[in-house]
Design a protein around this motif. Structure first.
Motif, PDB file in Angstrom:
ATOM      1  N   ALA A  23      11.981 -36.477 -23.588  1.00  0.00           N
ATOM      2  CA  ALA A  23      12.695 -35.867 -24.885  1.00  0.00           C
ATOM      3  C   ALA A  23      13.855 -35.411 -24.677  1.00  0.00           C
ATOM      4  O   ALA A  23      14.880 -35.687 -25.696  1.00  0.00           O
ATOM      5  CB  ALA A  23      12.242 -34.226 -25.348  1.00  0.00           C
ATOM      6  N   LEU A  24      14.514 -35.368 -23.276  1.00  0.00           N
ATOM      7  CA  LEU A  24      16.082 -35.075 -23.522  1.00  0.00           C
ATOM      8  C   LEU A  24      17.167 -36.878 -23.415  1.00  0.00           C
ATOM      9  O   LEU A  24      18.191 -37.426 -25.116  1.00  0.00           O
ATOM     10  CB  LEU A  24      17.201 -35.076 -22.002  1.00  0.00           C
ATOM     11  N   ARG A  25      16.135 -38.157 -23.500  1.00  0.00           N
ATOM     12  CA  ARG A  25      17.328 -39.269 -23.435  1.00  0.00           C
ATOM     13  C   ARG A  25      16.524 -39.616 -25.022  1.00  0.00           C
ATOM     14  O   ARG A  25      16.997 -40.565 -25.381  1.00  0.00           O
ATOM     15  CB  ARG A  25      16.353 -40.717 -22.816  1.00  0.00           C
ATOM     16  N   ALA A  26      15.655 -39.389 -25.639  1.00  0.00           N
ATOM     17  CA  ALA A  26      15.318 -39.028 -27.100  1.00  0.00           C
ATOM     18  C   ALA A  26      16.217 -38.703 -28.592  1.00  0.00           C
ATOM     19  O   ALA A  26      16.400 -38.752 -28.947  1.00  0.00           O
ATOM     20  CB  ALA A  26      13.920 -38.460 -27.335  1.00  0.00           C
ATOM     21  N   ILE A  27      17.255 -37.865 -27.904  1.00  0.00           N
ATOM     22  CA  ILE A  27      18.684 -37.039 -28.791  1.00  0.00           C
ATOM     23  C   ILE A  27      19.642 -38.545 -28.355  1.00  0.00           C
ATOM     24  O   ILE A  27      20.399 -38.387 -26.686  1.00  0.00           O
ATOM     25  CB  ILE A  27      18.653 -35.813 -27.512  1.00  0.00           C
ATOM     26  N   GLU A  28      19.923 -38.320 -29.167  1.00  0.00           N
ATOM     27  CA  GLU A  28      21.022 -39.957 -29.370  1.00  0.00           C
ATOM     28  C   GLU A  28      22.622 -38.533 -28.610  1.00  0.00           C
ATOM     29  O   GLU A  28      22.882 -39.909 -27.942  1.00  0.00           O
ATOM     30  CB  GLU A  28      21.379 -39.934 -30.632  1.00  0.00           C
ATOM     31  N   SER A  29      23.226 -37.594 -28.589  1.00  0.00           N
ATOM     32  CA  SER A  29      23.854 -37.659 -28.093  1.00  0.00           C
ATOM     33  C   SER A  29      23.497 -37.201 -26.693  1.00  0.00           C
ATOM     34  O   SER A  29      25.225 -37.038 -25.573  1.00  0.00           O
ATOM     35  CB  SER A  29      24.328 -36.362 -28.712  1.00  0.00           C
ATOM     36  N   LEU A  30      22.286 -36.721 -25.918  1.00  0.00           N
ATOM     37  CA  LEU A  30      22.235 -37.187 -24.738  1.00  0.00           C
ATOM     38  C   LEU A  30      22.177 -38.485 -23.718  1.00  0.00           C
ATOM     39  O   LEU A  30      21.704 -38.276 -22.653  1.00  0.00           O
ATOM     40  CB  LEU A  30      21.536 -35.381 -24.186  1.00  0.00           C
ATOM     41  N   ARG A  31      21.653 -39.315 -24.997  1.00  0.00           N
ATOM     42  CA  ARG A  31      21.344 -40.808 -23.470  1.00  0.00           C
ATOM     43  C   ARG A  31      22.063 -41.029 -22.934  1.00  0.00           C
ATOM     44  O   ARG A  31      21.871 -42.224 -21.704  1.00  0.00           O
ATOM     45  CB  ARG A  31      21.645 -42.360 -25.067  1.00  0.00           C
ATOM     46  N   ALA A  32      23.273 -41.037 -22.797  1.00  0.00           N
ATOM     47  CA  ALA A  32      24.246 -41.382 -21.747  1.00  0.00           C
ATOM     48  C   ALA A  32      24.350 -40.170 -20.659  1.00  0.00           C
ATOM     49  O   ALA A  32      25.015 -40.586 -19.491  1.00  0.00           O
ATOM     50  CB  ALA A  32      24.978 -41.962 -22.166  1.00  0.00           C
ATOM     51  N   THR A  33      23.940 -39.076 -20.866  1.00  0.00           N
ATOM     52  CA  THR A  33      24.257 -38.526 -19.860  1.00  0.00           C
ATOM     53  C   THR A  33      23.194 -38.432 -18.496  1.00  0.00           C
ATOM     54  O   THR A  33      21.666 -38.752 -18.907  1.00  0.00           O
ATOM     55  CB  THR A  33      24.167 -36.728 -20.905  1.00  0.00           C
ATOM     56  N   PRO A  34      23.720 -37.886 -17.683  1.00  0.00           N
ATOM     57  CA  PRO A  34      23.684 -38.241 -16.151  1.00  0.00           C
ATOM     58  C   PRO A  34      21.839 -37.343 -16.163  1.00  0.00           C
ATOM     59  O   PRO A  34      22.818 -36.166 -16.357  1.00  0.00           O
ATOM     60  CB  PRO A  34      24.516 -38.298 -14.902  1.00  0.00           C
ATOM     61  N   ILE A  35      21.353 -38.155 -15.788  1.00  0.00           N
ATOM     62  CA  ILE A  35      19.748 -37.071 -15.154  1.00  0.00           C
ATOM     63  C   ILE A  35      19.046 -36.604 -13.932  1.00  0.00           C
ATOM     64  O   ILE A  35      18.535 -38.002 -13.886  1.00  0.00           O
ATOM     65  CB  ILE A  35      19.210 -36.595 -16.128  1.00  0.00           C
ATOM     66  N   ILE A  36      19.596 -35.662 -13.226  1.00  0.00           N
ATOM     67  CA  ILE A  36      18.713 -37.111 -11.165  1.00  0.00           C
ATOM     68  C   ILE A  36      17.893 -35.666 -11.595  1.00  0.00           C
ATOM     69  O   ILE A  36      18.325 -34.033 -11.613  1.00  0.00           O
ATOM     70  CB  ILE A  36      20.462 -36.214 -10.604  1.00  0.00           C
ATOM     71  N   ALA A  37      17.104 -35.776 -11.426  1.00  0.00           N
ATOM     72  CA  ALA A  37      15.392 -34.913 -10.754  1.00  0.00           C
ATOM     73  C   ALA A  37      15.942 -34.238  -9.570  1.00  0.00           C
ATOM     74  O   ALA A  37      16.571 -34.869  -8.088  1.00  0.00           O
ATOM     75  CB  ALA A  37      14.644 -36.192 -11.033  1.00  0.00           C
ATOM     76  N   VAL A  38      15.582 -33.099  -9.007  1.00  0.00           N
ATOM     77  CA  VAL A  38      16.187 -32.891  -7.847  1.00  0.00           C
ATOM     78  C   VAL A  38      14.439 -31.872  -7.860  1.00  0.00           C
ATOM     79  O   VAL A  38      14.263 -31.039  -8.758  1.00  0.00           O
ATOM     80  CB  VAL A  38      17.235 -32.044  -7.945  1.00  0.00           C
ATOM     81  N   THR A  39      13.732 -33.051  -6.808  1.00  0.00           N
ATOM     82  CA  THR A  39      12.430 -31.698  -6.962  1.00  0.00           C
ATOM     83  C   THR A  39      11.526 -32.450  -5.472  1.00  0.00           C
ATOM     84  O   THR A  39      11.953 -32.880  -4.467  1.00  0.00           O
ATOM     85  CB  THR A  39      11.240 -33.026  -7.326  1.00  0.00           C
ATOM     86  N   SER A  40      10.608 -31.705  -5.422  1.00  0.00           N
ATOM     87  CA  SER A  40       9.834 -31.904  -4.346  1.00  0.00           C
ATOM     88  C   SER A  40       8.751 -33.003  -4.043  1.00  0.00           C
ATOM     89  O   SER A  40       7.853 -33.231  -3.261  1.00  0.00           O
ATOM     90  CB  SER A  40       9.110 -30.058  -3.906  1.00  0.00           C
TER      91      SER A  40
END
Length: 127
Positions: free
Chosen positions: A67-84
């Motif tokens: 969903a975040l990647r579908a938002i044009e203004s957030l396509r280049a924003t780094p997203i880091i999964a922090v997960t167990s």
């Protein structure tokens, strides 16, 4: 460099530790406790980085990343999964959903910030 970081994490202790470490480094942290709140916050805030738990209530982190990647203004924003989620294939599943990188929990307080900076700000942004 001080950055605005959105932390999408439902566990209060994990939020506290990550926020503490990031703020000690001079970053501004805004937290969201579930995927829907995280997506809304990201669209408004336009953060420099999003830290995303994968195991969230109601909407898992994979769906949030897409969903975040579908938002044009957030396509280049780094997203880091922090997960167990640390089984074979979990890293690849996170990357396929749109995450830039992946950090396993429990986080190592001594290396957490350097891992984030290496993943999010040393490499070119995701397409």
């Amino acid at each position: 460099m001080n950055r605005t970081i959105l932390l999408i994490e439902d566990n209060e202790q994990n939020r506290y530790l990550a926020t503490f470490l990031l703020e000690q480094r001079g970053h501004r942290v805004v937290a969201a406790v579930d995927g829907a709140a995280g997506i809304a916050a990201a669209a408004t805030l336009q953060p420099d980085l999003i830290l995303l738990d994968i195991q969230l209530p109601r909407m898992d982190g994979y769906a949030v990343a897409r969903a975040l990647r579908a938002i044009e203004s957030l396509r280049a924003t780094p997203i880091i999964a922090v997960t167990s989620y640390a089984m074979v294939g979990d890293r690849e599943k996170s990357l396929a959903a749109g995450c830039t990188g992946y950090i396993e929990k429990p986080i190592n307080p001594e290396t957490f910030i350097s891992e984030i900076e290496r993943i999010a700000f040393a490499a070119p942004p995701a397409p």
